[in-house]
Structure formats: structure tokens, C-alpha cells
Design an enzyme around this catalytic site. Sequence first.
Site, short mmCIF file in Angstrom:
data_model
loop_
_atom_site.label_atom_id
_atom_site.label_comp_id
_atom_site.label_asym_id
_atom_site.label_seq_id
_atom_site.Cartn_x
_atom_site.Cartn_y
_atom_site.Cartn_z
N GLU A 1 0.83 -1.22 0.00
CA GLU A 1 0.00 0.00 0.00
C GLU A 1 0.86 1.26 0.00
O GLU A 1 0.51 2.25 -0.65
CB GLU A 1 -0.95 -0.01 1.21
CG GLU A 1 -2.10 -1.00 1.00
CD GLU A 1 -3.01 -1.11 2.20
OE1 GLU A 1 -2.51 -1.47 3.28
OE2 GLU A 1 -4.21 -0.81 2.07
N GLU B 1 -4.32 -9.40 3.33
CA GLU B 1 -5.01 -9.13 4.60
C GLU B 1 -6.17 -10.08 4.86
O GLU B 1 -6.48 -10.42 6.01
CB GLU B 1 -5.53 -7.69 4.63
CG GLU B 1 -4.44 -6.64 4.82
CD GLU B 1 -3.78 -6.19 3.52
OE1 GLU B 1 -3.90 -6.90 2.49
OE2 GLU B 1 -3.13 -5.13 3.53
C1 3H9 Z 1 -1.65 -5.20 6.86
O1 3H9 Z 1 -0.66 -4.87 6.26
C2 3H9 Z 1 -2.82 -4.30 7.09
C3 3H9 Z 1 -2.79 -3.06 6.27
O2 3H9 Z 1 -3.48 -3.24 5.05
C4 3H9 Z 1 -3.52 -1.95 6.95
C5 3H9 Z 1 -2.96 -1.37 8.14
C6 3H9 Z 1 -3.67 -0.13 8.56
N1 3H9 Z 1 4.08 -8.19 11.25
O3 3H9 Z 1 6.86 -15.87 7.96
P1 3H9 Z 1 8.27 -15.81 8.42
C7 3H9 Z 1 7.60 -11.87 11.35
S1 3H9 Z 1 -1.81 -6.72 7.53
C8 3H9 Z 1 4.84 -8.60 12.25
O4 3H9 Z 1 8.76 -16.89 9.31
P2 3H9 Z 1 9.12 -16.15 5.71
C9 3H9 Z 1 7.22 -13.29 11.72
O5 3H9 Z 1 6.39 -13.32 12.86
C10 3H9 Z 1 -0.28 -7.52 7.16
N2 3H9 Z 1 5.73 -9.61 12.14
O6 3H9 Z 1 9.28 -15.64 7.20
C11 3H9 Z 1 8.58 -13.88 11.97
O7 3H9 Z 1 9.00 -13.40 13.23
P3 3H9 Z 1 9.99 -14.21 14.13
C12 3H9 Z 1 -0.23 -7.98 5.76
C13 3H9 Z 1 5.81 -10.21 10.96
O8 3H9 Z 1 10.35 -15.78 5.01
C14 3H9 Z 1 9.44 -13.20 10.93
O9 3H9 Z 1 8.76 -12.00 10.57
N3 3H9 Z 1 0.97 -8.74 5.55
C15 3H9 Z 1 5.02 -9.84 9.88
O10 3H9 Z 1 8.68 -17.56 5.70
C16 3H9 Z 1 9.69 -14.01 9.68
O11 3H9 Z 1 8.44 -14.41 9.15
C17 3H9 Z 1 1.00 -10.05 5.67
O12 3H9 Z 1 0.01 -10.69 5.96
C18 3H9 Z 1 4.13 -8.76 10.05
N4 3H9 Z 1 3.34 -8.32 9.05
O13 3H9 Z 1 7.91 -15.33 5.11
C19 3H9 Z 1 2.32 -10.70 5.42
N5 3H9 Z 1 5.31 -10.63 8.82
O14 3H9 Z 1 11.25 -14.35 13.35
C20 3H9 Z 1 2.65 -11.62 6.54
C21 3H9 Z 1 6.28 -11.46 9.25
O15 3H9 Z 1 10.09 -13.38 15.35
N6 3H9 Z 1 3.96 -12.20 6.41
N7 3H9 Z 1 6.57 -11.22 10.53
O16 3H9 Z 1 9.27 -15.50 14.35
C22 3H9 Z 1 4.25 -13.23 5.58
O17 3H9 Z 1 3.44 -13.65 4.79
C23 3H9 Z 1 5.60 -13.84 5.68
O18 3H9 Z 1 6.12 -13.53 6.95
C24 3H9 Z 1 6.62 -13.38 4.61
C25 3H9 Z 1 8.02 -13.96 4.96
C26 3H9 Z 1 6.17 -13.89 3.25
C27 3H9 Z 1 6.75 -11.87 4.60
#
Ligand code: 3H9
Length: 687
Positions: free
Chosen positions: A105, A125
Site C-alpha cells: 500500500e 489481509e
Molecule cells: C496489513 O498490512 C494491514 C494493512 O493493510 C492496513 C494497516 C492499517 N508483522 O513468515 P516468516 C515476522 S496486515 C509482524 O517466518 P518467511 C514473523 O512473525 C499484514 N511480524 O518468514 C517472523 O517473526 P519471528 C499484511 C511479521 O520468510 C518473521 O517475521 N501482511 C510480519 O517464511 C519471519 O516471518 C501479511 O500478511 C508482520 N506483518 O515469510 C504478510 N510478517 O522471526 C505476513 C512477518 O520473530 N507475512 N513477521 O518469528 C508473511 O506472509 C511472511 O512472513 C513473509 C516472509 C512472506 C513476509
Amino acid sequence: MSEVVKVSARDGVAVVEVCNPPVNALSQAVRQGLVDAMARVASDDGIQAAILIGAGRTFPAGADIREFDAPAQEPHLPDVCNAIENCPKPVVACLHGTALGGGYEIALAAHARLATPGTRVGLPEIGLGVMPGAGGTQRLPRLVAVEDALSMILSGAPVDAAKTREKGYVDGIVEGDLASAGITFAKSLVGKPLKPVGARRERFSDGFGYQAAVDAARREAGEDASRARRAIIDCIEAAPLLPFDQGLALERDHFLELRETVEAKALRHVFLATRLAVKPRPDLPEPANVSQVAIFGGGLMGSGITVSCLDAGFSVIVIEQPEALERTRARVGGIYDRAVERGRLSPQMRDERLSRLSVDAEKSAIASADLILEAVPDDRDLKAQLFRDIAAHAKPGAILATNTSYLDVDDLAETSGRPQDFVGLHFFSPAHVQQAMEVVVGRETSALTEATAFAFGNAIKKKPVRSENAEGFIGNRVLTAYRRAADYLLEDGASPSEIDAAMRAFGFKMGPYQVLDMAGLDISWARRKRLGEATAEGTRYVRIGDAMCEAGRFGQKTAKGYYRYEEGSRTPLTDPEATAIIDRERAAKGVTPREISSEEIQRTCLIAMMNEGGKLLDESVAERAGDIDILMILGLGFPREKGGPMKAAELAGLLGQLRDLETWSKEDVFWTPSKALKNAVKNGSQF
Ligand code: 3H9
């Protein structure tokens, strides 16, 4: 200067770099840093333009999910996007890794977007029970076709920016250095009129076509569409109809409302708990190297595990009886053939994977394997003998693993003579599909073995969850408690179909009696006999399952169990004979059947699962409540959107019903409240 947003100037262009590892999530500090950076870009006469870029492995992967349970803190993400979009100087977003959610975004708010090959962009999301909340539903349909915007936001699936380049998710693909290319591009925009994405309307020129696409999405979502899905469609529909700022306000209202729903809270928990569960304990050493895996048993379970290992790049040798070798090859090959038929795998990939498979009848063939796993029938003596043989052939230091679902791991470890190398790796069927996996750590399992087991589980794309050695480990213990509660309800008056329907309405794909009929009633019968449950003191014993088995009703395989089945069909039909057995058993106990509501069935089963989970915490079999949730969701069909039994009970306020449990436990020790539950109630109803 902000620690997490660094600004440097290169050639008159501000390089605004987000440095918030591991995924550059847009925490409050990052948002503040970005707003400050944009203010500096706007006011500094030495700066003509700016690029936004992520340090490390990725552009921001979204809002910081961990902040969602607290009140939203300023500056909000929409403010950041507006600051970028309204910057009087060109801002170019330079993407690599995964630009997701709020990350994408902020890129959509920039004046242009560049990406390296392999970058994935998306608005996932919906998978967290929410929707884009920082302009995604308003800006994306201004940049790409409405069908593509709907598809991206409703599916939540990211796309490869380079492969979908013509669709307009980004404006260009950069082969070389991203920052340099971004700077050059940003400079090329200097002095030209800037057109903020929010002001664009070209994609809205065909109003009828736009509305038709929205209507089609609404039809496809159906009457039962989730709140998030409906809100997304409403907001995308509103994009051409409302002034941009009002569209943003509508989206924000929906987002804030969705953020507070039980479903969103549950899904956030699942996201974070999964990542916590699969991490090895921090004090473990580096794992040993595993490249060759040996598997004893090429049955359904062994073949499924073999496929998972081949998929992950391991060489696999399956040890089987001579007459079963070809059958094993055919079974593994069959799984790959079906994947090819469904277009999930190319024939070349199938052939490459199968080229790493060998089958052998000689146990000595495991001599060079780094990890040896048995997946033979769950018979103690058979496995004990097998581990004696394995220990004779395995190289020193090789990991020895059992896939038992209930045998004593310490006992088997002992028989191997190498308990330090021994670990339980409990897969769930079908093993090539199910992600759940219990890593059962025995009394003498070494730290190196545990670390290697976790690394192996993660490498084969499972979600390994640690369990201590205990009857049923984590998953089957909770499952047994669930079935027991269902049996109590059955004996008290609910029918199998009423219980199954209630649990389907709760979110399970199948109810407990459908599952029992499918799996075979004789399996749990044997287990009950082994544990001597019928004579256990202080616990009510429901004989209905035994009576079904005594009548030869083993489930689908005998075309009758709790239900009956027409030949060749798996549709459960009510069977008067089964009803008669249930009536007879109730009468034998002097039970007068009563009406039981669907709500009571759901609540009772959930309390039973949650309390058994609490007992697993009391006994330190499970480390965290979240681990139990993850196993139940990934291995045993608990509905994800409810967050697992522990979280669901918490969110439904069931922890407050401790008194119910205390009353029930006076008659039946099964309901004795766990200490973990009592503590959770004391500490504000949270595990
Ligand atoms: C949003 O954006 C809402 C907005 O539209 C509006 C707002 C107003 N936050 O998955 P991994 C951490 S909603 C906090 O093992 P990978 C995760 O906990 C969000 N932490 O790695 C882990 O921590 P730790 C929309 C996050 O390489 C570490 O990063 N976004 C977040 O297998 C590594 O993660 C999503 O839904 C986060 N957003 O995959 C994306 N993301 O090392 C969510 C990750 O302490 N994320 N962490 O255990 C993913 O899909 C995967 O993490 C990603 C990497 C593909 C990025």
C-alpha cells in the site's frame, strides 16, 4: 534520525530506507520515520526526489501484526500513504522480496513502482480476517483492471511482479542495482507534472464493465461471504463512485471494525503462534547436516513422508519387503502422477524427484543415511525389533526416528541402544499433504538430535511442534478428550448426526462420528482396551463405541458404523440398527435421553479440548497454548478461523466457566480443571 528509517541523499535524491528486520514490518516507529522522512524530502531544497526501499531481504511485508491487539497508534498507515502521495517531489517505490499488505500500500501511494525480478506483491489481509486498511482497495483499482484488483484482494495471494508485468502492479522491472535504477528513474520524473494515484480515473472509464465485475465477485462470494469479503467488495465498488478521500474513509472504517472481530483475532494468533511453534528452542546447537533419508515402510504413511522428503530435495531410500518394493515405487509415483495431471508439477520435475528415490529390501542399504525414520504398523514389538536392526546398520550419529502415534518413545529409544540419537517424528495422514508434525523429544534425546529434527521438519515444509513423550503426545490427547466429550453427549441423548452437524457448524469439515467411521472404529477400540479405560476409576465410561465394534460395525470399511453406507458411497445415512445399539447402551446405564442443543454440544466439546490442552501444559508436554492450537488446526481439522481450541475457548469467554468444570469434576475426574486453566482465569482469562 530514526533507527528504523534511514535517509541519505544520493545525487539530489533522498534514499529512504526501512531497516526493521526481519521483514521491515510497518511498526509505529517505522510509520513515524516515514512521515518524518517525507517531511524532510518536501522541505529540503537540496532534494529533488526520493526513493523508498527496504533494507535486507525485503520491502516492507505489511503492517506490524503484533500491534493489532492494541489501540491503533499515530501516525496511522493511511497518514503515511497520504504523506507519500502528496509529496510535492516524485517518490519512487523500489521493491524487492515481498511487498505485501501495508508494504504494497505504501508502494501504491508512491508516484511509480519498480521491482527486481522475483519480487512478489500482494494484499494478503483477508488471510488475517481483515482487509487492506491503507488505501489498497482505492488505489489498486486505479492502477490495474478491476478484475485483477478484486482477484488480488479477495484471494490474498501475492503475484510475481515480473511475470504479471503487463497488468500494471508495478511500472518496471529492474535487472541491475535497484537503488541506482530507482534514483535514475526518480530523477527522470523531476520537473514533470506528478499525478497521484488517488487522482487517476482512467481505469474507471467503463463504468458498466467495472460494476459488472463487482457484481460477478459479489455473486461468486455468495450469501454466506465473510464480513471481510463483503467489505472488500463494497469498498472496491465504491472506488469510482466516491471522492477519493471518502473512499479511503470508508475503507478505514471497515478495516478498524474487522480488526476487532473474533475471527481476525483468531487468525492473527494462528499467524504468530505458527511462527513461534516451529522455531527450535533458542539454546539448541546448530543442526546436523541431513541429505539422505531412509524410510522403513512404503505404505500410505511411508509413501507420503517419502514424497515430502523428495519434494524438499533429499535423496530417499525406502526399505520394504521384497514383494512390496514395486508397490512402493508405484504408490510414490502415483502421488506424483496425480500432481502432474492436476497441473501442479511438470513431468520433468516429477522425473527429477523420482530419480532421487530408491527402494531396497536390505536393511544394510541405510548405511549412509543421515536420518532413518520408521513408518511401519504401530506395534511395539515390531518396532522394537526394527530399531535393534537399524542400530546395527546406521552410521554413528545418524538420527533415528519413529513415526509412532502413541507408543512410548523412551521405550523405543532404549531398544535402539542409541537414545541420544532418537526422536519421535509424528506425521499426520496423508503425510505429503498435512503440515502438522510433532517432534517428540524423549528423556535422552540430545540437543543436537532435537535441533536436527526441527531443521528437518522445516526443510520438508512441515510445521514441527515440540512435544514431550506422553500418551498420545499433544494432538491425539486433545482429540481423545474431544471424542470422550462427544461420547458423553451421545450417551446423554444427542444422536451421532446431531453431534456431527453441530461440530460442522462450528467449522470442522467433518464431525467426530463421521471421522471415526472413516478411520475405523476398531482402531480406537483397540486403544481403549490397551489403556484399560473401561475400568479406569472415577471416570465415566461410554460403551457405545465398543458395542458398535462387537456388532461388527467398524465404520466405512464394513459399510456400517455410527452410520450406514450404500455400496460404493461414503455418504453417511442414519441407521436404525445403530440407533438401537445406542438406545440399548443408554438403557443399560439407566440414562433417560434428553434434548441437547447444538450450542451445548459445541461448548462442551470445546471445553473438553481446552481443558485437556491445559493438562498438557500442566504436565509440560506442550510448551505453549499456541502449540496445541497449531497442531489441532493443521493436523486434526480444528477450524483455523476459530484460532485453535485454546484461543477459541479464550475468545468465547469459556475460561470463565471454570465453575462448570469444577461441578462436573465432582462426578467424573475427566473434567478436573487443569492448573493452566485456573491460572489463565486468575490472570485475566488468557492462556
Ligand atoms: C496489513 O498490512 C494491514 C494493512 O493493510 C492496513 C494497516 C492499517 N508483522 O513468515 P516468516 C515476522 S496486515 C509482524 O517466518 P518467511 C514473523 O512473525 C499484514 N511480524 O518468514 C517472523 O517473526 P519471528 C499484511 C511479521 O520468510 C518473521 O517475521 N501482511 C510480519 O517464511 C519471519 O516471518 C501479511 O500478511 C508482520 N506483518 O515469510 C504478510 N510478517 O522471526 C505476513 C512477518 O520473530 N507475512 N513477521 O518469528 C508473511 O506472509 C511472511 O512472513 C513473509 C516472509 C512472506 C513476509
